[in-house]
Design an enzyme around this catalytic site. Structure first.
Site, short mmCIF file in Angstrom:
data_model
loop_
_atom_site.label_atom_id
_atom_site.label_comp_id
_atom_site.label_asym_id
_atom_site.label_seq_id
_atom_site.Cartn_x
_atom_site.Cartn_y
_atom_site.Cartn_z
CD GLU A 1 -58.58 -22.94 -37.87
OE1 GLU A 1 -57.58 -23.64 -37.65
OE2 GLU A 1 -58.54 -21.74 -38.16
CD GLU B 1 -55.57 -20.58 -34.71
OE1 GLU B 1 -54.37 -20.48 -35.02
OE2 GLU B 1 -56.15 -21.68 -34.65
O1 AHR Z 1 -56.03 -24.99 -40.44
C1 AHR Z 1 -54.67 -24.71 -40.46
C2 AHR Z 1 -54.29 -23.55 -39.54
O2 AHR Z 1 -54.48 -23.94 -38.21
C3 AHR Z 1 -55.11 -22.30 -39.68
O3 AHR Z 1 -54.66 -21.46 -40.69
C4 AHR Z 1 -54.94 -21.65 -38.34
O4 AHR Z 1 -56.04 -20.86 -37.98
C5 AHR Z 1 -54.70 -22.79 -37.39
O5 AHR Z 1 -53.62 -22.58 -36.57
#
Ligand code: AHR
Length: 506
Positions: free
Chosen positions: A292, A173
């Protein structure tokens, strides 16, 4: 009663499911690693200090790939801190989650744990506070046979054979201002390109995931993908895509429609990948790593509410307690992933244990399954094969964020080897049953094998350590095949998996 229909044909193919679509994500965050995966004092810990009960539950989820060590955490991580004799490893402050990291678990422990849960490790490198040099050193440490500084260091740590880590993420990210070492698309595109070159020169067999936007709502979404891919197109294989949904305003019809936005998000990112390919006059196709995704909102503000102090070791962060309606949303997200399996090759539910997770643990006590465990388990175990494009006709509803949402969400996976079919379906109506008729005109000789249903009278019902079986799937009856027409009545607000098998010849 609502009426919905599906037409399926063997020749309406979306694509073959890459098993890595059903991966997980384990971050050094809260109690994921310490107290989740690794708890050497637990009565059921194995000789490596891993919780056996957690290993068993992760195996039930059948996750072929596991992303690690972050997440936001990786953007300040020094991988060298987590290898070598435990007593010599430094204790550091993790600025991502404002906790203290004892470094008692690192890359070697993670690879060992992955082997026990039948997952392939997917390692992220730090492109926040560090760069190409440290990234390629980690590839050398993990994957080079020996006879060089970093590979010999691994051997001196007791790992004579290389780990053979195939899949690597170029940071995490990096478009987000909350990220340590946040970068503009130009800054990140350049550093990712150089890191990619060095990493692949170290081990040409690896595959690389470049960071896409951290979510679709980012102001830079789109421009970020186009510029980052412009820099990295020739050196990477996948682009990452992340999304979390929530129901903070208590609007269930709107919440259950959110997975439709996941489909559009995927289609937007595919369009950008192919735009860059067209500009570069290339037939190469960048695939998507949805590394994610989940529901995440229950724990927002927990730090304050629960009085969790800064700089604790493994405090209970992001411990969402998931309800039945969250499981329906997760089921919808799995359907969206399956229906885009031609371009989404990797998926990682975020996360796996204790942190926005299907699996929870009690320190020194049991491990248990949250509601969202079940749709994932079903999709991962029954959703391997070839996804067919379902032609769906269903009544629709309007909600706050979108119009014309079909009450039925569905995906269908055909296993050409066994001839079996698995139909995944969510009835998004909260109060009406749905008569579903599926025209299986291209399939004959099938019979209904089983029908798993997840529902509860209370949409907010959740599992707890005291009552871990409040929301569990049950087997339903009543799905019937008349010639090639399957009919079933789906309960309101339910997740369904109807499995069909080839009838045994007498
Ligand atoms: O999964 C929790 C967080 O969400 C992670 O660390 C990040 O990559 C995202 O913003």
């Amino acid at each position: 009663m609502l009426n919905a229909s599906i037409i399926l044909d063997k020749d309406f193919i979306v694509g073959d499911v890459d098993p890595r679509l059903f991966g997980g994500f384990a971050e050094h965050l809260g109690r994921h690693i310490y107290g989740g995966i690794y708890e050497p004092d637990h009565p059921g810990a194995d000789k490596d200090g891993f919780r056996r009960d957690v290993i068993d539950l992760v195996r039930e989820l059948n996750m072929p790939v596991m992303r690690y060590p972050g997440g936001n955490f990786v953007s300040g991580y020094h991988w060298e801190d987590g290898v070598g004799p435990r007593e010599q490893r430094p204790v550091r402050l993790d600025l991502a989650w404002k906790t203290t990291e004892p470094n008692q678990f690192g890359a070697n422990e993670f690879v060992a744990w992955c082997r026990k849960v039948n997952s392939a490790p997917m390692l992220a490198v730090n492109l926040g506070t560090r760069g190409p040099e440290e990234a390629r050193n980690l590839v050398e440490y993990c994957n080079h046979t020996g006879g060089s500084q970093w590979s010999d260091l691994r051997r001196s740590h007791g790992h004579t054979s290389p780990h053979g880590v195939k899949l690597w993420c170029l940071g995490n990210e990096m478009d987000g201002p909350w990220q340590m070492g946040h970068k503009t698309a130009t800054e990140y595109g350049r550093v990712a390109c150089e890191a990619a070159k060095l990493m692949k020169w170290t081990d040409p067999t690896i595959e690389l995931v470049v960071c896409g936007s951290s979510h679709r709502g980012m102001a830079t979404f789109g421009k970020w993908e186009l510029e980052v891919l412009d820099h990295t197109f020739n050196h990477v294989d996948y682009i990452s895509i992340h999304t979390y949904y929530g129901n903070a305003d208590n609007d269930t019809p709107n919440f259950l429609a959110k997975p439709d936005g996941m489909s559009e998000f995927i289609e937007d990112v595919v369009a950008m990948c192919d735009t860059v390919a067209a500009i570069k006059k290339s037939r190469k196709r960048i695939m998507l790593s949805f590394d994610e995704w989940n529901v995440w909102f229950h724990s927002h503000g927990d730090r304050k509410k629960r009085g969790i102090k800064e700089w604790d070791i493994a405090p209970p962060l992001l411990e969402d307690s998931y309800t039945l309606e969250d499981a329906l949303c997760v089921g919808g997200m799995l359907i969206a992933l399956l229906n885009h399996c031609d371009r989404v090759k990797i998926g990682c539910i975020a996360q796996v244990v204790n942190v926005i997770a299907p699996i929870m643990t009690v320190k020194g006590g049991p491990a248990w399954r949250q509601t969202i465990f079940y749709p994932f388990q079903h999709a991962s175990n029954f959703g391997r094969g070839r996804v067919l494009r379902p032609l769906i006709t269903a009544p629709r509803y309007d909600c706050k964020e979108r119009k014309g949402v079909p009450y039925l969400m569905a995906a269908c996976v055909h296993d050409p080897a066994s001839g079996g079919l698995a139909l995944f379906a969510v009835n998004r109506s909260l109060d009406q049953k749905m008569e579903l008729r599926a025209d299986l005109r291209a399939f004959d000789g099938l019979c209904v094998r089983e029908w798993h249903v997840l529902r509860h009278d209370d949409l907010r019902a959740a599992n707890t350590p005291e009552a871990p079986n409040t929301v569990v799937p049950r087997q339903a009856t009543g799905a019937a095949l008349d010639g090639s027409c399957l009919s079933a009545i789906l309960e309101p607000a339910s997740w369904n998996v109807i499995r069909l098998a080839r009838r045994q010849q007498p």
